[in-house]
Design a protein around this motif. Structure first.
Motif, PDB file in Angstrom:
ATOM      1  N   GLU A   1       0.837  -1.609  -0.330  1.00 26.99           N
ATOM      2  CA  GLU A   1      -0.067  -0.084  -0.504  1.00 26.99           C
ATOM      3  C   GLU A   1       0.863   1.239  -0.109  1.00 26.99           C
ATOM      4  N   GLU A   2       1.654   0.862  -0.281  1.00 27.90           N
ATOM      5  CA  GLU A   2       2.907   2.331  -0.097  1.00 27.90           C
ATOM      6  C   GLU A   2       3.836   3.241  -0.985  1.00 27.90           C
ATOM      7  N   GLN A   3       4.053   3.581  -1.550  1.00 23.80           N
ATOM      8  CA  GLN A   3       4.746   4.320  -2.748  1.00 23.80           C
ATOM      9  C   GLN A   3       6.639   5.033  -2.216  1.00 23.80           C
ATOM     10  N   VAL A   4       7.340   4.704  -3.033  1.00 24.44           N
ATOM     11  CA  VAL A   4       8.923   4.234  -2.946  1.00 24.44           C
ATOM     12  C   VAL A   4       8.903   5.994  -3.335  1.00 24.44           C
ATOM     13  N   ALA A   5       9.209   7.132  -2.687  1.00 24.00           N
ATOM     14  CA  ALA A   5       8.961   8.660  -3.287  1.00 24.00           C
ATOM     15  C   ALA A   5      10.425   8.667  -3.616  1.00 24.00           C
ATOM     16  N   GLY A   6      11.344   7.706  -3.607  1.00 22.31           N
ATOM     17  CA  GLY A   6      12.876   7.874  -4.095  1.00 22.31           C
ATOM     18  C   GLY A   6      13.764   7.082  -3.426  1.00 22.31           C
ATOM     19  N   PHE A   7      14.820   7.038  -3.624  1.00 22.62           N
ATOM     20  CA  PHE A   7      15.962   6.568  -3.239  1.00 22.62           C
ATOM     21  C   PHE A   7      17.456   7.684  -3.409  1.00 22.62           C
ATOM     22  N   ILE A   8      17.844   7.525  -2.014  1.00 26.80           N
ATOM     23  CA  ILE A   8      19.183   8.842  -1.586  1.00 26.80           C
ATOM     24  C   ILE A   8      20.691   7.821  -1.614  1.00 26.80           C
ATOM     25  N   HIS A   9      21.036   8.196  -2.791  1.00 28.67           N
ATOM     26  CA  HIS A   9      22.792   7.793  -3.113  1.00 28.67           C
ATOM     27  C   HIS A   9      23.650   8.126  -2.064  1.00 28.67           C
ATOM     28  N   ILE A  10      23.822   8.329  -0.975  1.00 27.38           N
ATOM     29  CA  ILE A  10      25.303   8.666  -0.705  1.00 27.38           C
ATOM     30  C   ILE A  10      26.648   8.016  -0.641  1.00 27.38           C
ATOM     31  N   GLY A  11      27.148   9.010  -0.628  1.00 19.16           N
ATOM     32  CA  GLY A  11      29.074   8.547  -0.793  1.00 19.16           C
ATOM     33  C   GLY A  11      29.359   9.741  -1.121  1.00 19.16           C
ATOM     34  N   THR A  12      30.489   9.595  -1.178  1.00 17.56           N
ATOM     35  CA  THR A  12      32.056  10.867  -1.080  1.00 17.56           C
ATOM     36  C   THR A  12      32.703  10.995  -3.022  1.00 17.56           C
ATOM     37  N   ALA A  13      32.617  11.681  -3.606  1.00 14.51           N
ATOM     38  CA  ALA A  13      32.346  11.728  -4.765  1.00 14.51           C
ATOM     39  C   ALA A  13      33.677  11.896  -5.413  1.00 14.51           C
ATOM     40  N   GLN A  14      34.122  10.944  -6.487  1.00 12.04           N
ATOM     41  CA  GLN A  14      35.045  10.160  -7.129  1.00 12.04           C
ATOM     42  C   GLN A  14      35.589  11.616  -7.926  1.00 12.04           C
ATOM     43  N   VAL A  15      34.475  12.387  -8.305  1.00 12.94           N
ATOM     44  CA  VAL A  15      35.062  13.383  -9.450  1.00 12.94           C
ATOM     45  C   VAL A  15      34.508  14.773  -8.648  1.00 12.94           C
ATOM     46  N   PRO A  16      34.951  15.285  -9.249  1.00 12.12           N
ATOM     47  CA  PRO A  16      33.930  17.074  -9.087  1.00 12.12           C
ATOM     48  C   PRO A  16      33.036  17.557  -9.577  1.00 12.12           C
ATOM     49  N   PRO A  17      31.851  18.049  -9.072  1.00 14.87           N
ATOM     50  CA  PRO A  17      30.152  17.656  -9.782  1.00 14.87           C
ATOM     51  C   PRO A  17      30.855  19.095 -11.078  1.00 14.87           C
ATOM     52  N   THR A  18      29.666  18.848 -12.211  1.00 15.73           N
ATOM     53  CA  THR A  18      29.769  19.790 -12.834  1.00 15.73           C
ATOM     54  C   THR A  18      28.041  20.258 -13.365  1.00 15.73           C
ATOM     55  N   GLU A  19      28.489  21.384 -13.279  1.00 13.00           N
ATOM     56  CA  GLU A  19      27.416  21.823 -13.907  1.00 13.00           C
ATOM     57  C   GLU A  19      26.297  21.771 -15.189  1.00 13.00           C
ATOM     58  N   ARG A  20      24.950  21.758 -14.739  1.00 14.96           N
ATOM     59  CA  ARG A  20      24.017  22.398 -15.847  1.00 14.96           C
ATOM     60  C   ARG A  20      23.148  23.301 -16.250  1.00 14.96           C
ATOM     61  N   ALA A  21      22.410  22.651 -17.201  1.00 13.29           N
ATOM     62  CA  ALA A  21      22.306  23.907 -17.700  1.00 13.29           C
ATOM     63  C   ALA A  21      20.352  24.025 -16.625  1.00 13.29           C
ATOM     64  N   ARG A  22      20.460  24.700 -16.322  1.00  9.34           N
ATOM     65  CA  ARG A  22      18.606  25.056 -16.049  1.00  9.34           C
ATOM     66  C   ARG A  22      18.131  26.030 -16.451  1.00  9.34           C
ATOM     67  N   PRO A  23      16.623  25.604 -16.548  1.00 11.38           N
ATOM     68  CA  PRO A  23      15.645  26.901 -16.490  1.00 11.38           C
ATOM     69  C   PRO A  23      15.376  28.618 -17.125  1.00 11.38           C
ATOM     70  N   GLU A  24      15.680  29.314 -17.976  1.00  9.42           N
ATOM     71  CA  GLU A  24      15.211  30.643 -17.304  1.00  9.42           C
ATOM     72  C   GLU A  24      14.224  31.022 -16.565  1.00  9.42           C
ATOM     73  N   LEU A  25      14.579  31.761 -15.780  1.00  5.12           N
ATOM     74  CA  LEU A  25      13.340  32.507 -15.228  1.00  5.12           C
ATOM     75  C   LEU A  25      12.274  32.511 -16.038  1.00  5.12           C
ATOM     76  N   ALA A  26      12.247  33.090 -16.853  1.00  4.94           N
ATOM     77  CA  ALA A  26      11.387  34.136 -18.324  1.00  4.94           C
ATOM     78  C   ALA A  26      10.161  32.673 -19.056  1.00  4.94           C
ATOM     79  N   ASP A  27      11.150  31.802 -19.189  1.00  4.28           N
ATOM     80  CA  ASP A  27      10.313  30.467 -19.624  1.00  4.28           C
ATOM     81  C   ASP A  27       9.809  30.295 -18.111  1.00  4.28           C
ATOM     82  N   ILE A  28       9.741  30.179 -16.887  1.00  4.06           N
ATOM     83  CA  ILE A  28       8.921  29.535 -15.793  1.00  4.06           C
ATOM     84  C   ILE A  28       8.462  29.750 -14.941  1.00  4.06           C
ATOM     85  N   VAL A  29       8.318  31.634 -14.626  1.00  3.54           N
ATOM     86  CA  VAL A  29       7.587  32.157 -14.080  1.00  3.54           C
ATOM     87  C   VAL A  29       6.948  33.381 -14.556  1.00  3.54           C
ATOM     88  N   THR A  30       5.267  33.583 -14.102  1.00  2.00           N
ATOM     89  CA  THR A  30       4.658  34.204 -14.040  1.00  2.00           C
ATOM     90  C   THR A  30       4.170  34.727 -12.786  1.00  2.00           C
TER      91      THR A  30
END
Length: 196
Positions: A159-188
């Motif tokens: 009767e339950e649902q999985v909201a998510g599995f959070i994987h946790i550890g120590t990064a082996q490589v530096p994080p990289t940035e990714r594109a984020r939506p432009e505010l003009a496209d998502i804000v009213t």
């Protein structure tokens, strides 16, 4: 730096790390308890706590990965060797996996949707708690999060649902940035024009 400035700086660069780019060390039991203590501090209309945690670590990650891969391969016997390896390592890529399970149920006052949103807030809080303690994290849902036939393998009730599995550890490589939506496209701004 004030606490508010530190939080703002964190949110400006917060980034998930893929689980296959994580390694040891993973959190200790004390750190896990600290993360879960922080993660549970979310909006929760009616104080229902409509979610719970399942901690997968050590050999338990290997058992879950093995049993899930057996199901995946039985369902698709002709999968590629690459996908077979993916299925065999679902829960062993990061040192720790924490399942966030939604226990949302009909309530006389609180809609199920609000309860599910609270579970989603727990997932994000858990990611941020892991980061605050110094670990990398990633919120993952894959086929097994939605296949109730494998819920017994995961320790999730029907009767339950999985909201998510959070994987946790120590990064082996530096994080990289990714594109984020432009505010003009998502804000009213309601009732206003030409604000952004």
């Amino acid at each position: 730096m004030t606490a508010n400035t530190a939080l703002k700086s964190y949110l400006e660069v917060r980034r998930s790390i893929p689980s296959f780019q994580m390694g040891e060390p993973g959190p200790s039991t004390e750190e896990i308890i600290e993360m879960l203590t922080l993660a549970r501090r979310v909006p929760d209309h009616g104080k229902l706590a409509p979610w719970r945690f399942i901690v997968y670590r050590g050999e338990e990650r290997e058992r879950v990965s093995r049993e899930l891969s057996e199901v995946a391969i039985a369902n698709k016997p002709d999968i590629s060797d690459e996908m077979r390896k993916v299925e065999e390592t679902r829960f062993t890529r990061a040192p720790l996996v924490i399942g966030v399970v939604s226990t949302a149920a009909p309530h006389v006052k609180i809609p199920v949707w609000e309860q599910q949103l609270s579970a989603g807030a727990v997932c994000l809080n858990l990611i941020m708690a892991a980061n605050a303690i110094g670990y990398s994290s990633n919120w993952i849902t894959e086929w097994y999060a939605f296949d109730k036939a494998v819920y017994p393998i995961l320790g999730v009730k029907e009767e339950e649902q999985v909201a998510g599995f959070i994987h946790i550890g120590t990064a082996q490589v530096p994080p990289t940035e990714r594109a984020r939506p432009e505010l003009a496209d998502i804000v009213t701004f309601s009732g206003e024009t030409d604000v952004l």
